[in-house]
Design an enzyme around this catalytic site. Structure first.
Site, PDB file in Angstrom:
ATOM      1  N   ASP A   1      44.416  -9.595  44.104  1.00 59.22           N
ATOM      2  CA  ASP A   1      43.108  -9.217  43.546  1.00 59.22           C
ATOM      3  C   ASP A   1      43.177  -7.733  43.170  1.00 59.22           C
ATOM      4  O   ASP A   1      44.267  -7.224  42.914  1.00 59.22           O
ATOM      5  CB  ASP A   1      42.002  -9.536  44.569  1.00 59.22           C
ATOM      6  CG  ASP A   1      40.682  -9.851  43.884  1.00 59.22           C
ATOM      7  OD1 ASP A   1      40.212  -9.006  43.107  1.00 59.22           O
ATOM      8  OD2 ASP A   1      40.104 -10.928  44.117  1.00 59.22           O
TER       9      ASP A   1
ATOM     10  N   HIS B   1      44.735  -7.101  40.062  1.00 59.28           N
ATOM     11  CA  HIS B   1      43.683  -7.141  39.038  1.00 59.28           C
ATOM     12  C   HIS B   1      43.290  -5.747  38.563  1.00 59.28           C
ATOM     13  O   HIS B   1      42.275  -5.585  37.901  1.00 59.28           O
ATOM     14  CB  HIS B   1      42.457  -7.901  39.557  1.00 59.28           C
ATOM     15  CG  HIS B   1      42.723  -9.368  39.757  1.00 59.28           C
ATOM     16  ND1 HIS B   1      41.748 -10.263  40.107  1.00 59.28           N
ATOM     17  CD2 HIS B   1      43.867 -10.092  39.655  1.00 59.28           C
ATOM     18  CE1 HIS B   1      42.279 -11.485  40.208  1.00 59.28           C
ATOM     19  NE2 HIS B   1      43.558 -11.399  39.944  1.00 59.28           N
TER      20      HIS B   1
END
Ligand SMILES: *[C@@H]1O[C@H](CO)[C@@H](O)[C@H](O)[C@H]1NC(C)=O
Ligand SMILES: *[C@@H]1O[C@H](CO)[C@@H](O)[C@H](O)[C@H]1NC(C)=O
Ligand SMILES: *[C@@H]1O[C@H](CO)[C@@H](O)[C@H](O)[C@H]1NC(C)=O
Length: 383
Positions: free
Chosen positions: A208, A231
């Site tokens: 993430d 991310h």
């Protein structure tokens, strides 16, 4: 813990206080025995010591169930983790109301030692796609002041690797976060409600956000960071909960994104509460095969969990992107998707050179009139 009698211990402390040297407390760690109780014991003694002290967890691999270390302490304290601490693989073996490893309310705290905190999320949690609702697994650093986290690795956390909430003047240096690119919700460092923080010379590879910024953050400097897989570095998402305090001052420089979903990102929810994001700078950034290198997304709405009819009310201002270079993995190299409710103000775009292998890279502008300085590839056409 120290293997000395109380009497000798007091005498040594007297000597240390006298000569101004620091006391060392060795944690009596044993293979296959939960290191938590021994660490807690050493902590209590060190924390009560009136001179600077060091707690050492030796090299080796030790299970650790859950530990909460709380200050305030009487003097500066250093925790040297030289070994690897392993969380129980099964979240059911942990108290879901507590995080895995919590350290809070300490001034002049240092975490060092070159060791590893292994959340073992790869054993049960990742294969279940994070479906267990409560995952008690973070290194939680709350209300630390004038503190440093240096040369520590966090591996395969069940959820966010590090959660920083509150505090003042906290530095992460040579910090490593490691988890598979498809591990769910494994943000590297989530940081909120702190004034003055530095994340430098650190490596994030996770599933993430490498670094995510929550509300109430003031003056965060990120430099010399490598992010990927992951991310990206994200401010937000903000606007979903009422009462969020402003994000003010973030400076990201000399940072590399490699194969990430996003690079430099700011995201807020539509139909949101009021909020403020201001003074955000990205400078000297290398992008390598990044899907969306530059993104402002004020309609952030994963899994359609929201109503996009009403705009975001989080005001974004004073944002700059300078000297951002490299390759985009999609044509969408620059997306400035500001809110029609509160358009972005004071956005500056300097030299940008983002190319896409499959054709021309492009830019999108919504509700923003950026000031352009230098040269932009792709060009920015904002009406
Ligand atoms: C771990 O950190 C995340 C992010 O702040 C938080 O949502 C979650 O509740 C934390 N876990 C626990 C058990 O507190
Ligand atoms: C921040 O904390 C570090 C580490 O304790 C310390 O050396 C430094 O002086 C502090 N900075 C400020 C402005 O207090
Ligand atoms: C942009 O980068 C490409 C690839 O590195 C390079 O060939 C090109 O000359 C650069 N353009 C500008 C305007 O700097």
């Amino acid at each position: 813990m120290a293997t000395i009698t109380y009497c000798a211990f007091t005498f040594i402390l007297f000597l240390l206080a006298h000569f101004g040297e620091s006391a060392t407390f060795n944690v009596a760690a044993k293979a296959n025995v939960d290191v938590g109780p021994a660490l807690l014991k050493a902590w209590k003694e060190a924390c009560a010591t009136k001179t600077a002290s060091t707690i050492v967890i030796p090299k080796g691999t030790y299970p650790m169930t859950q530990v909460v270390l709380i200050g305030p302490c009487k003097a500066p304290l250093e925790l040297q983790i030289m070994g690897t601490l392993k969380a129980p693989p099964n979240p059911k073996d942990m108290d879901i109301k507590k995080e895995w490893f919590t350290i809070r309310y300490i001034d002049h705290f240092t975490l060092t030692g070159g060791g590893t905190l292994d959340g073992q999320g790869n054993v049960i949690v990742y294969p279940a796609k994070g479906k267990s609702h409560k995952l008690p697994n973070n290194l939680s650093l709350n209300f630390l002041t004038n503190s440093v986290i240096r040369g520590i690795t966090t591996l395969n956390s069940k959820q966010f690797h590090v959660n920083v909430l509150g505090g003042k003047n906290l530095t992460f240096d040579h910090f490593t976060v490691k988890a598979p690119g498809d591990s769910p919700n494994t943000d590297g460092i989530h940081i909120a409600k702190i004034v003055g923080a530095v994340i430098k010379d650190s490596v994030f590879a996770t599933g993430d956000d490498c670094i995510s910024i929550g509300d109430g953050l003031e003056n965060l400097k990120i430099t010399g960071v490598t992010c990927g897989p992951g991310h990206g570095i994200s401010v937000g998402s903000l606007g979903r909960t009422p009462g969020e305090t402003p994000v003010k001052g973030m400076f990201v420089s000399n940072t590399k994104f490699i194969g990430t979903e996003n690079g430099a990102r700011i995201k807020t929810w539509p139909s949101s509460h009021h909020g403020v994001i201001t003074d955000i700078y990205f400078e000297n950034i290398d992008m390598k095969n990044v899907k969306n290198p530059i993104v402002i997304d004020q309609e952030y709405c994963p899994n359609n969990e929201c109503n996009k009819q009403k705009p975001s009310l989080v005001k974004i201002s004073k944002v700059s992107y300078k000297n951002i270079k490299g390759t985009s993995a999609t044509p969408d190299a620059v997306i400035l998707g500001c809110s029609k409710g509160v358009p972005c103000e004071g956005v500056e775009i300097g030299d940008i050179n983002l190319t896409f292998k499959g054709g021309a890279a492009k830019s999108v502008c919504k509700n923003v009139k950026p000031k352009l300085t230098g040269k932009q590839v792709p060009p920015l056409v904002c009406k």
